[in-house]
Scaffold this motif. Structure first.
Motif, PDB file in Angstrom:
ATOM      1  N   GLY A 105       0.783  -1.229   0.000  1.00 47.40           N
ATOM      2  CA  GLY A 105       0.000   0.000   0.000  1.00 47.40           C
ATOM      3  C   GLY A 105       0.813   1.277   0.000  1.00 47.40           C
ATOM      4  O   GLY A 105       0.312   2.337   0.400  1.00 47.40           O
ATOM      5  N   ILE A 106       2.062   1.223  -0.437  1.00 49.53           N
ATOM      6  CA  ILE A 106       2.962   2.385  -0.374  1.00 49.53           C
ATOM      7  C   ILE A 106       2.561   3.416  -1.431  1.00 49.53           C
ATOM      8  O   ILE A 106       2.284   3.077  -2.580  1.00 49.53           O
ATOM      9  CB  ILE A 106       4.420   1.939  -0.571  1.00 49.53           C
ATOM     10  CG1 ILE A 106       4.800   0.895   0.491  1.00 49.53           C
ATOM     11  CG2 ILE A 106       5.372   3.126  -0.497  1.00 49.53           C
ATOM     12  CD1 ILE A 106       6.131   0.227   0.251  1.00 49.53           C
ATOM     13  N   THR A 107       2.551   4.688  -1.040  1.00 50.83           N
ATOM     14  CA  THR A 107       2.187   5.784  -1.937  1.00 50.83           C
ATOM     15  C   THR A 107       3.413   6.631  -2.267  1.00 50.83           C
ATOM     16  O   THR A 107       4.515   6.352  -1.803  1.00 50.83           O
ATOM     17  CB  THR A 107       1.112   6.663  -1.290  1.00 50.83           C
ATOM     18  OG1 THR A 107       1.642   7.229  -0.075  1.00 50.83           O
ATOM     19  CG2 THR A 107      -0.131   5.863  -0.949  1.00 50.83           C
ATOM     20  N   GLY A 108       3.184   7.689  -3.065  1.00 55.01           N
ATOM     21  CA  GLY A 108       4.267   8.619  -3.388  1.00 55.01           C
ATOM     22  C   GLY A 108       5.138   8.152  -4.528  1.00 55.01           C
ATOM     23  O   GLY A 108       4.809   7.211  -5.259  1.00 55.01           O
ATOM     24  N   LYS A 109       6.284   8.799  -4.669  1.00 54.57           N
ATOM     25  CA  LYS A 109       7.187   8.527  -5.782  1.00 54.57           C
ATOM     26  C   LYS A 109       8.292   7.553  -5.388  1.00 54.57           C
ATOM     27  O   LYS A 109       8.581   7.355  -4.203  1.00 54.57           O
ATOM     28  CB  LYS A 109       7.817   9.831  -6.270  1.00 54.57           C
ATOM     29  CG  LYS A 109       6.816  10.835  -6.827  1.00 54.57           C
ATOM     30  CD  LYS A 109       7.531  12.078  -7.335  1.00 54.57           C
ATOM     31  CE  LYS A 109       6.538  13.057  -7.970  1.00 54.57           C
ATOM     32  NZ  LYS A 109       7.213  14.264  -8.493  1.00 54.57           N
ATOM     33  N   SER A 131       3.253   6.516  -7.549  1.00 58.83           N
ATOM     34  CA  SER A 131       2.914   7.402  -8.661  1.00 58.83           C
ATOM     35  C   SER A 131       4.177   8.114  -9.144  1.00 58.83           C
ATOM     36  O   SER A 131       5.269   7.879  -8.639  1.00 58.83           O
ATOM     37  CB  SER A 131       1.853   8.421  -8.224  1.00 58.83           C
ATOM     38  OG  SER A 131       2.312   9.163  -7.102  1.00 58.83           O
ATOM     39  N   GLY A 132       3.999   9.017 -10.133  1.00 66.34           N
ATOM     40  CA  GLY A 132       5.145   9.724 -10.689  1.00 66.34           C
ATOM     41  C   GLY A 132       5.881   8.890 -11.716  1.00 66.34           C
ATOM     42  O   GLY A 132       5.438   7.793 -12.090  1.00 66.34           O
ATOM     43  N   GLU A 133       7.004   9.390 -12.170  1.00 63.35           N
ATOM     44  CA  GLU A 133       7.762   8.711 -13.218  1.00 63.35           C
ATOM     45  C   GLU A 133       8.776   7.732 -12.636  1.00 63.35           C
ATOM     46  O   GLU A 133       9.184   7.840 -11.475  1.00 63.35           O
ATOM     47  CB  GLU A 133       8.483   9.750 -14.081  1.00 63.35           C
ATOM     48  CG  GLU A 133       7.538  10.693 -14.809  1.00 63.35           C
ATOM     49  CD  GLU A 133       8.270  11.592 -15.795  1.00 63.35           C
ATOM     50  OE1 GLU A 133       9.522  11.534 -15.834  1.00 63.35           O
ATOM     51  OE2 GLU A 133       7.594  12.335 -16.521  1.00 63.35           O
ATOM     52  N   ILE A 134       9.163   6.773 -13.466  1.00 56.08           N
ATOM     53  CA  ILE A 134      10.238   5.853 -13.083  1.00 56.08           C
ATOM     54  C   ILE A 134      11.547   6.639 -13.111  1.00 56.08           C
ATOM     55  O   ILE A 134      11.896   7.226 -14.140  1.00 56.08           O
ATOM     56  CB  ILE A 134      10.326   4.662 -14.056  1.00 56.08           C
ATOM     57  CG1 ILE A 134       9.016   3.875 -14.053  1.00 56.08           C
ATOM     58  CG2 ILE A 134      11.498   3.756 -13.694  1.00 56.08           C
ATOM     59  CD1 ILE A 134       8.950   2.785 -15.106  1.00 56.08           C
ATOM     60  N   PRO A 135      12.278   6.703 -12.007  1.00 50.42           N
ATOM     61  CA  PRO A 135      13.502   7.515 -11.982  1.00 50.42           C
ATOM     62  C   PRO A 135      14.537   7.007 -12.999  1.00 50.42           C
ATOM     63  O   PRO A 135      14.803   5.806 -13.081  1.00 50.42           O
ATOM     64  CB  PRO A 135      14.022   7.337 -10.550  1.00 50.42           C
ATOM     65  CG  PRO A 135      12.874   6.819  -9.764  1.00 50.42           C
ATOM     66  CD  PRO A 135      12.032   6.041 -10.709  1.00 50.42           C
ATOM     67  N   ALA A 136      15.119   7.933 -13.740  1.00 53.44           N
ATOM     68  CA  ALA A 136      16.185   7.573 -14.683  1.00 53.44           C
ATOM     69  C   ALA A 136      17.407   7.039 -13.944  1.00 53.44           C
ATOM     70  O   ALA A 136      18.209   6.295 -14.503  1.00 53.44           O
ATOM     71  CB  ALA A 136      16.560   8.780 -15.532  1.00 53.44           C
ATOM     72  N   SER A 137      17.528   7.397 -12.653  1.00 56.24           N
ATOM     73  CA  SER A 137      18.693   6.962 -11.871  1.00 56.24           C
ATOM     74  C   SER A 137      18.746   5.455 -11.696  1.00 56.24           C
ATOM     75  O   SER A 137      19.803   4.905 -11.360  1.00 56.24           O
ATOM     76  CB  SER A 137      18.676   7.630 -10.486  1.00 56.24           C
ATOM     77  OG  SER A 137      17.505   7.257  -9.762  1.00 56.24           O
ATOM     78  N   LEU A 138      17.630   4.748 -11.919  1.00 58.01           N
ATOM     79  CA  LEU A 138      17.669   3.285 -11.816  1.00 58.01           C
ATOM     80  C   LEU A 138      18.604   2.674 -12.855  1.00 58.01           C
ATOM     81  O   LEU A 138      19.005   1.512 -12.727  1.00 58.01           O
ATOM     82  CB  LEU A 138      16.260   2.704 -11.967  1.00 58.01           C
ATOM     83  CG  LEU A 138      15.222   3.092 -10.898  1.00 58.01           C
ATOM     84  CD1 LEU A 138      13.932   2.309 -11.098  1.00 58.01           C
ATOM     85  CD2 LEU A 138      15.765   2.868  -9.494  1.00 58.01           C
ATOM     86  N   GLY A 139      18.941   3.443 -13.863  1.00 66.30           N
ATOM     87  CA  GLY A 139      19.906   2.979 -14.857  1.00 66.30           C
ATOM     88  C   GLY A 139      21.304   2.824 -14.292  1.00 66.30           C
ATOM     89  O   GLY A 139      22.188   2.250 -14.953  1.00 66.30           O
ATOM     90  N   ASN A 140      21.534   3.331 -13.064  1.00 68.52           N
ATOM     91  CA  ASN A 140      22.845   3.173 -12.417  1.00 68.52           C
ATOM     92  C   ASN A 140      23.007   1.795 -11.779  1.00 68.52           C
ATOM     93  O   ASN A 140      24.116   1.434 -11.358  1.00 68.52           O
ATOM     94  CB  ASN A 140      23.025   4.232 -11.318  1.00 68.52           C
ATOM     95  CG  ASN A 140      22.989   5.640 -11.865  1.00 68.52           C
ATOM     96  OD1 ASN A 140      23.356   5.881 -13.016  1.00 68.52           O
ATOM     97  ND2 ASN A 140      22.552   6.586 -11.051  1.00 68.52           N
ATOM     98  N   LEU A 141      21.926   1.035 -11.694  1.00 68.57           N
ATOM     99  CA  LEU A 141      21.959  -0.241 -10.979  1.00 68.57           C
ATOM    100  C   LEU A 141      22.443  -1.346 -11.915  1.00 68.57           C
ATOM    101  O   LEU A 141      21.674  -2.202 -12.363  1.00 68.57           O
ATOM    102  CB  LEU A 141      20.577  -0.560 -10.413  1.00 68.57           C
ATOM    103  CG  LEU A 141      19.918   0.560  -9.596  1.00 68.57           C
ATOM    104  CD1 LEU A 141      18.550   0.120  -9.086  1.00 68.57           C
ATOM    105  CD2 LEU A 141      20.817   0.981  -8.439  1.00 68.57           C
ATOM    106  N   LYS A 142      23.723  -1.356 -12.202  1.00 64.76           N
ATOM    107  CA  LYS A 142      24.277  -2.241 -13.224  1.00 64.76           C
ATOM    108  C   LYS A 142      24.216  -3.727 -12.852  1.00 64.76           C
ATOM    109  O   LYS A 142      24.362  -4.582 -13.714  1.00 64.76           O
ATOM    110  CB  LYS A 142      25.727  -1.849 -13.528  1.00 64.76           C
ATOM    111  CG  LYS A 142      25.895  -0.402 -13.996  1.00 64.76           C
ATOM    112  CD  LYS A 142      25.019  -0.090 -15.208  1.00 64.76           C
ATOM    113  CE  LYS A 142      25.199   1.351 -15.689  1.00 64.76           C
ATOM    114  NZ  LYS A 142      24.255   1.704 -16.767  1.00 64.76           N
TER     115      LYS A 142
END
Length: 612
Positions: A105-109, A131-142
């Motif tokens: 049930g977690i809300t927010g970004k 909600s909100g957009e998928i952070p582009a920073s997840l691309g750092n998780l190699k």
């Protein structure tokens, strides 16, 4: 010159203070980050109750797993019904490899700071209200292999940075509000699902919205489901024909040589998460064709074998037998179900499984120091005996593992076979409670009565043996007997004690010696008097409190943990002694009445003792 020296001293002082601050921060930043997460998630008073913000080391907290250096490597908070949001401070947990928060049930970004978790392998935020957009920073998780964000309210486009993740093998983004282009390389991921969004995929486009292995029934294109259903039906018919052919062929030859890996009904019932599915041949090679020389132990549902995988990883393989007729399949499902709710550093971790038409196998990490029972009684020449500090650590570790099962799992779990043989020792001689083959998930809304008593004689609580009713207090009784095993080094039942006119049951034997204040005779002789008698007395007292005849008189495992840590034992022990003294006095009074001078029983006794 004076001003220069003063300035120099101030710089040195500042450097020392800075170093001290850094050292302090390095100790408690993990606990601070997790406490921040708990607060922002709006955890209720009954959730994460052991997450103490004043405790520097969070490695003993529920749902948190650490490595041997006390670095947090796994956090699992599934189906917790929170109402708050994620904390950006989680980004400081650089050693985290698994973050599982689905269905809570977690809300927010999703915080941008999640991109700092560079060791992350599994990120599961599925089925929340993010909600909100998928952070582009997840691309750092190699190192990321599994990314589950389905069933949320995420919007915007899929960031191109996700296409740079070199190890991604499972991407789940279904049922969100995403739109726009899907980076081309994401269609090359082994398993993906983009259905239920407004993305450039579908039956009339270049790429389908789900990989072949995904169930795309959630898509708004029902024709896909029809096609898959028809194709699936044909495949099932072909598989059935193939299996019948194999079975008929196996009847003519040696059935033991025919093993076919199949998807099986179990796979559709149980969500295996990150468990690895092993091939039969892989485990057969690892155990040298299940050679008897590799047997580590044997129980009611089969044997456990030591094995070595192709990459050198040592494993323990539990091979269930007669699962169709003797409950083994239920045991298989039960042990796998445990994984979804029981993750703790003092509980044995399941790493994989294997199913065939004739086999069910479970794969665990190999515990190189075997079991507490082995170290107490069966060690080979030259191997070290468990010293007293290790025995204390084992007692506390096992208690914490059981406390987690009873008080932090929902539903709670009863182990039902707590004994020294089922407490394993890792490479650091830390206690790991294992063998959930007899465990029972408890729904507090239903009765605790079971139709078949499970466990090991000498460890089974009296009310469980007589009524078949199990509860967490039956585990407390078993734990008390295990404590006596740890202190004495003896078995729960030992008929050789009859030779010395002692009690067969270890519990009665220890009670008798405790009443006589002969504690030295209780302690394992292999310790060669290298122990603290005050600590021995404390552990015996805890054991006797745990093994009281009436289950309601026994402490909860959380109380046991506190008593072993030195809190509240004196008060409980004084209460127990008062009850025991009163009970013994009443027994003696009744005995005097029954065997007094005017009693018919006494006359009979005299008559029988005379010459005839």
């Amino acid at each position: 010159m004076g001003h220069y020296m003063l300035l120099l001293k101030m710089k040195i002082l500042f450097a020392v203070l800075s170093l001290a601050c850094l050292q302090f921060v390095s100790c408690d930043f993990q606990g601070d980050a997790l406490s921040s997460l708990k607060n922002l998630l709006n955890a209720t008073s009954t959730q994460l109750t052991d997450w103490n913000p004043n405790q520097v080391n969070p490695c003993t907290w529920s749902n948190v797993i650490c490595d041997s250096s006390n670095n947090v490597i796994s956090l699992t908070l599934s189906s917790m019904s929170f109402t708050g949001s994620l904390s950006p401070r989680i980004g400081v947990l650089r050693t985290l490899t698994a973050l599982t928060l689905q269905g809570s049930g977690i809300t927010g970004k999703i915080p941008e700071e999640f991109g700092n978790l560079t060791n992350l392998i599994n990120l599961d935020l599925e089925n929340n209200r993010l909600s909100g957009e998928i952070p582009a920073s997840l691309g750092n998780l190699k190192k990321l292999q599994f990314l589950f964000l389905s069933q949320n309210y995420l919007s915007g486009s899929i960031p191109n940075s996700l296409s740079t993740l070199p190890n991604l093998i499972n991407l789940q983004l279904a049922l969100n509000n995403l739109k726009g282009e899907i980076p081309e390389s994401l269609f090359e991921v082994a398993k993906y699902n983009f259905t239920g969004n407004n993305l450039n995929c579908g039956i009339n486009l270049t790429h389908l919205c789900a990989s072949d292995s995904e169930n795309s029934s959630s898509s708004h294109k029902p024709m896909i489901g029809i096609i898959i259903g028809v194709v699936g039906g044909v495949i099932v018919l072909l598989l059935c024909g193939l299996l019948v052919f194999i079975y008929m062929g196996s009847c003519k030859g040696n059935k033991q040589d025919v093993f076919v890996d199949v998807a099986g009904e179990v796979d559709r019932i149980i969500t295996f998460g990150q468990l690895k599915r092993f091939l039969w041949r892989e485990l057969q090679i690892a155990t040298d064709s299940f050679n008897d020389k590799n047997i580590l132990g044997q129980g009611g549902f089969g044997k456990v074998y030591k094995g070595v995988l192709a990459d050198g990883t040592k494993i323990a393989v539990k091979r269930l037998t007669d699962f169709e007729s003797h409950g083994g399949d239920a045991a298989f499902q039960r042990e796998v179900e445990m994984i979804s709710v029981a993750v703790h550093k003092n509980l044995l971790r399941l790493i994989g499984f294997c199913t065939t038409t004739t086999e069910r196998l479970l794969v665990y990490p190999f515990m190189q120091n075997l079991s507490v029972a082995y170290r107490l009684r069966e060690i080979k020449s030259g191997e070290p005996v468990l010293d007293w500090p290790t025995r204390k650590r084992v007692a506390l570790g096992a208690a914490r593992g059981l406390e987690y099962l009873h008080e932090h799992c929902n539903p709670k779990i009863i182990h039902r076979d707590v004994k020294a043989a089922n407490v394993l020792l890792d490479e650091h001689f830390e206690a790991v409670v294992g063998d959930f083959g007899l465990a029972k998930l408890v729904d507090v809304r239903k009765t605790n009565v079971t139709t078949q008593v499970r466990g090991t004689m000498g460890h089974i609580a009296p009310e469980y043996l007589s009524t078949g009713k199990s509860s967490e207090k039956t585990d407390v009784f078993g734990y008390g007997i295990m404590l006596l095993e740890v202190v004495t080094g003896q078995r729960a039942i030992d008929f050789t004690r009859l030779e010395d006119e002692d009690d067969v049951l270890l519990l009665d034997h220890v009670k008798k010696l405790e009443r006589e204040k002969n504690l030295d005779a209780i302690v394992d002789r292999n310790l060669n008097k290298n122990y603290d008698m005050q600590e021995v007395e404390m552990m015996i007292q805890v054991a006797l409190l745990c093994t009281q005849a009436l289950p309601e008189h026994r402490p909860a495992m959380s109380e046991v943990v506190r008593m072993l840590e030195g809190e509240g034992l004196a008060e409980r022990w004084e209460e127990w002694q008062n009850v025991e003294v009163a009970r013994r006095q009443e027994g003696e009074r009744l005995q005097r009445i029954d065997w007094g001078e005017d009693s018919v029983y006494n006359q009979d006794a005299i008559e029988l003792s005379g010459g005839r």
